[in-house]
Structures are given as structure tokens and as C-alpha cells.
Design an enzyme around this catalytic site. Sequence first.
Site, short mmCIF file in Angstrom:
data_model
loop_
_atom_site.label_atom_id
_atom_site.label_comp_id
_atom_site.label_asym_id
_atom_site.label_seq_id
_atom_site.Cartn_x
_atom_site.Cartn_y
_atom_site.Cartn_z
N ARG A 95 -55.43 -7.66 -13.34
CA ARG A 95 -54.82 -7.93 -12.03
C ARG A 95 -54.39 -6.63 -11.37
NH1 ARG A 95 -50.30 -11.99 -12.70
NH2 ARG A 95 -52.02 -13.48 -12.74
N ARG A 204 -38.03 -12.38 -18.02
CA ARG A 204 -39.33 -12.90 -17.65
C ARG A 204 -39.79 -12.18 -16.40
NH1 ARG A 204 -41.49 -17.76 -19.46
NH2 ARG A 204 -43.28 -17.04 -18.30
N LYS A 205 -40.81 -12.71 -15.75
CA LYS A 205 -41.30 -12.11 -14.52
C LYS A 205 -40.25 -12.20 -13.42
CE LYS A 205 -43.89 -16.39 -13.85
NZ LYS A 205 -45.24 -16.95 -13.84
N GLY A 465 -54.22 -25.99 -11.86
CA GLY A 465 -54.87 -26.53 -13.04
C GLY A 465 -53.96 -26.98 -14.16
N CYS A 470 -49.30 -22.24 -10.75
CA CYS A 470 -49.84 -20.98 -10.22
C CYS A 470 -50.53 -21.21 -8.88
CB CYS A 470 -50.80 -20.35 -11.21
SG CYS A 470 -50.01 -19.94 -12.80
N GLY A 471 -51.00 -22.43 -8.65
CA GLY A 471 -51.58 -22.79 -7.36
C GLY A 471 -50.56 -23.26 -6.34
#
Length: 586
Positions: A95, A204-205, A465, A470-471
Site C-alpha cells: 500500500r 491500533r491504527k 467483503g 473496509c468498504g
Amino acid sequence: MNWRWVFCFLGQQQTMATTKKETTAQRVERLKRAANPWDGLEDIRRFAREGFQSIPPEWIGTYFRWWGVYTQGDGAGVTGGQGGVGRALQRFMVRIRIPNGIMTSHQLRAIADLTRRYANGIADLTVRQNIQLHWVTIESLPEVLDGLWQVGLNTTGACGDVVRNVTGCPVAGVDADEIVDASPLVLEASKLLAGNAEFYNLPRKFKISITGCPVWCPYPEINDVGLTAITRVVGRKPEVGFSLRVAGGLSTEPYLGARLNAFVRWNQVLPVIKGIAELFRDSDVLREHRERARLKFLFLRHGWTADRFLAELQDRIGFQLDPAVEEHPPDDVYRDHVGIHPQKQPGYSYVGAVALRGRITAEQMQSAADLAEGFAGGELRATNMQNLLVVNVPTLNAEPLAKELDAIGLKAGGSAFSRGTVACSGTEFCKLAITETKNFSRWLVEELEERLPGFDQHLKLHVTGCPNSCGQHWIADIGIEGKKIKVQDRMVDAYYFCVGGALGLHQTTARPVGYRCAATEVPDALERLLGRYLAQREPGENLRRFFVRHSDTQLREFLAGELVAAVARDLPDPTRSLAQAGGIGD
């Protein structure tokens, strides 16, 4: 750093931890304490020389992420593995961090070349203005990293427990309606935090968006830090500053960020961001459970309020923030930035083109870079709806440029379905996904265009998904979440429907309505639902309002074509362990 000593130490620690039944969170925290992955570039180069088998598990499962790198799934997704994670290939997803989505034609051309040489010729634009490559081998990884560095790009911190790509309005600096060009702050925040050893070990992120536009293009409500430009009057003089929201996030438990009672001046933005990152870093309670390690869980699990957060922040930064001023969140604004739009610079326009479901080829990137130079000044932007823009286009060149973009499959127009569809990586590449999304989304758009020609409403149709979102299905008009169901003794891809997500003035997460169907039946369901909307909408009623005035039972009937009972959103397996895996999301 002597990494061989580190791995010996880790092995000893692993033996001790195993007897104590070490949790996933404990393991990751142990690995992060042992080493800063950003110190390991020479090890990556050694792995490339010695081959995939030389890579220790600590790198495969953890450390590579700090370099924007994940092992790629085998195409079966989570259902092809065990313990909530699918099987991995000896290939990587890489990425690329692109702050504010700002690129030059030279940089995009370099990405195209790397994609062609090392990534099977395809890439994906993401919902955080990144570009992802796939199929990268360990042998070629150093060449990919070097190639990016040579053009001023990198992958540092694009994944991992760090500050992710800092996002901003895709048309910052050119938007005719913007309050201020906030992109310099985005770039400075990225410089401050990306690769900074003080922030390599967060729970975390950590996601940041900063925008100067009045319609909040980068979705501040779903970021850990969301700054939106606002104007106040002091001594009869206007002053531009920022509203501040904190702790937003989606995944399996969506939480829309809390607005703090603060007016953040321009010169206070970086200290405030750094202070919030430090609060997050030092929150030991968030390190206890991997699935509850995001900043939002201070609010969701630990009783924090906006007032407490502000007090803690001000103690941390050492100064008081002025009280917030009245703001006016955007009202049902839709901005995919597609098409030709006048800029604030007289005689110039920007041209936005759809990269359907975010998929873009090396040839398309090469051509887009050439067109940006040939028709404009070579400046491009990636958007958080997975599209691509060319900015600073002399207006006389805008129509010819749009036609050329259309010719390479990046349409500067199109149906509401092609413009509004967003899709995550899916099982094609992701080890956590339950369903395939990219090809499915393309097929779905084609079906809807054929069935509902001329559909005249803006539509955010998001395909994710798995439950990790994430979508971003929680903020869509229609969000569909990947599942598996049994059809004739065979498990097949399926989707669960959520509707009515919105940000801005009417912010709310999408409603799970209790309807699930096989992926092959999704076009039928959407045709019925949208057909009912077209037939029964009130004057001026958009989809959000239509969904609000109908019950879940009615919406299920519209989707199914008959009255059906509600079904549970989550199946007991395999989705139960996905929250622990936590997702690779942007």
C-alpha cells in the site's frame, strides 16, 4: 539493531508466553515492544536476497505491516483458512501512502511502471486516497520501495499500528467553494507522524482527516481525528480555524466521532493532532484486547465523554483551546468529484474520472499521467471514493481531456451506479474477506445500469467483503456486507443489506434490515428496492428520506419481493473471529 538477537529473544519469550496461553493482543504487544519495524530495512533486503523461506513469522504476521505490506490471500478468503484468517500466498499487497491523494504525473507514471513490472499490471485506489499493488514477491519488494522513494513516495505506515495515510479534500486548493486550502496541514501532519519512532507503537491504527471544504469530503466523522474548517469573527475580523471530532471509526462496531467544544486555530492543529496521538499511544487499557483497541472504545467501553477527552487533551498539550463556534454540517451533499467542475482559479477546471470499484491498470495509470501532462500541468488527485482527478486543467482543454479519459476506461461521467459504487479488496486478495467483491461489483453495476437506465439519484452503494467494513458500508445509502449461505448443499457468496447511512447534518450509521441473499440475487433485490423508490417517492425525496419513512419490515419486503422474516446479520462461523483479526482496512 541486531535482529538475529531480537528473534532469539522473541523465541524465548514465545516459549514462556505459550505456557501462559498468550492472547493475540499480548503477542502483538510483545512483538512491538521488542522492535521498531522501521529499523528493519536491511532485513527486508536480506529477505529479498535469501527468499521467502528466510522470513521469520514475526515479520510475516506483524512487522511487514509497518512498511505498508501484507501477505496476500490465496483467493478463498477467510473460509479457506482457520482461526479467522485465510491462507496466504508467498506474495504481498503493498500500500502506497499518498497524503491528501496528491500526486504528480511523474509519480503516477512511476507507480504504473512498478505495477507493470512487479504487480501483474493491476492496482487499486482505496478509500483513504492510497494506491495498492498486489502480487509483489519478496525478491522484488526492495525494488518497489526504492522505486517509490526515488519519486518522493513511500509505504511507511500505510498499514500497522501507526498513523495511517492522512486524508483531505481531493480538490483542496482548487475548490471554488472551499473555506481554506488545508492540504499544507495534511502534508505537515504526515511528515510529523509517518515514520516517527515516537509513534511506531500505537494500540491500533490511527486515522486523521483534515479538510478546508464545507462539505467534509474526507469523512471526518469516521476518523480518529477529524478537523473541518470553520470561520469565526473576532473583533469584526474573520478567522479560519477548525472544528474537532475524535474517536470516529467503523469496523464491526461503528462510532461516529464526538465533537469537542474546541475551536482549533491553524497554528494549533499539529500540536493538537500530536497530543491526541500521544493520548492514544499511552492508553494502556486499549492494549488489552486487539478487537477493542481503537480510540473509539474509550467512549464505547470505558466511559469517556467529549468533556473528559478535551480536558485530557488540554493537559497533554499544555494550553487551553477556545470554545467551539456554531457549525453547519453539510445537508445531504454528495461529492464524487466526477465530471468537469470550475476551479476557483479563473479559466481552470478539474476533471474527475471513475475508476470503477477502485480497480485501475498500469496502462490506465500511464495514460492518465500522459493526459495530465498533455492537457494540464501534470497534477492528479486520488479520492476517497476510489476515483482519479486531474486538476488545474485550462477550461478549454477540459472537454477534450474528459473524452480521452473516457477512451481509456476512466469515465468522466456515467451512471449513478458506476459513480457511487465502492468496494473493498474482497477474497481476491484479502485473507479476512468472506466474499469476492471487485468482479462482483463490476457485474452488479452493469446489471443495474441495464435494469434501471436513467436512474436519476445520487447513490452510495458500498460493497464490503466482511464485517470489518473496509468498504465502509455503514455510511452508504445501501451497504452490503459479505456473508456465506448454503444453497443446495453448497456454500456460496451472499450479502446482508444495510440502508440509510449518512454523514454530515443527518449523520447515522446504516440500518441492518434483516435481509440476506445470495450474491447472484443482489441485482434482483436492488432492482426491486430502487424500483419501489422510483414509483413511490415523494416530491424531492432522496433515498435517505425514503428509507427513514419505511420500516425494516417494509424494506425487507421491497428487497425480497414478498414479506419475509428478519434474519440475523452474523452467522456463527466464520465471521465470529473476524473482529479479533481486526481487518486490514485503510
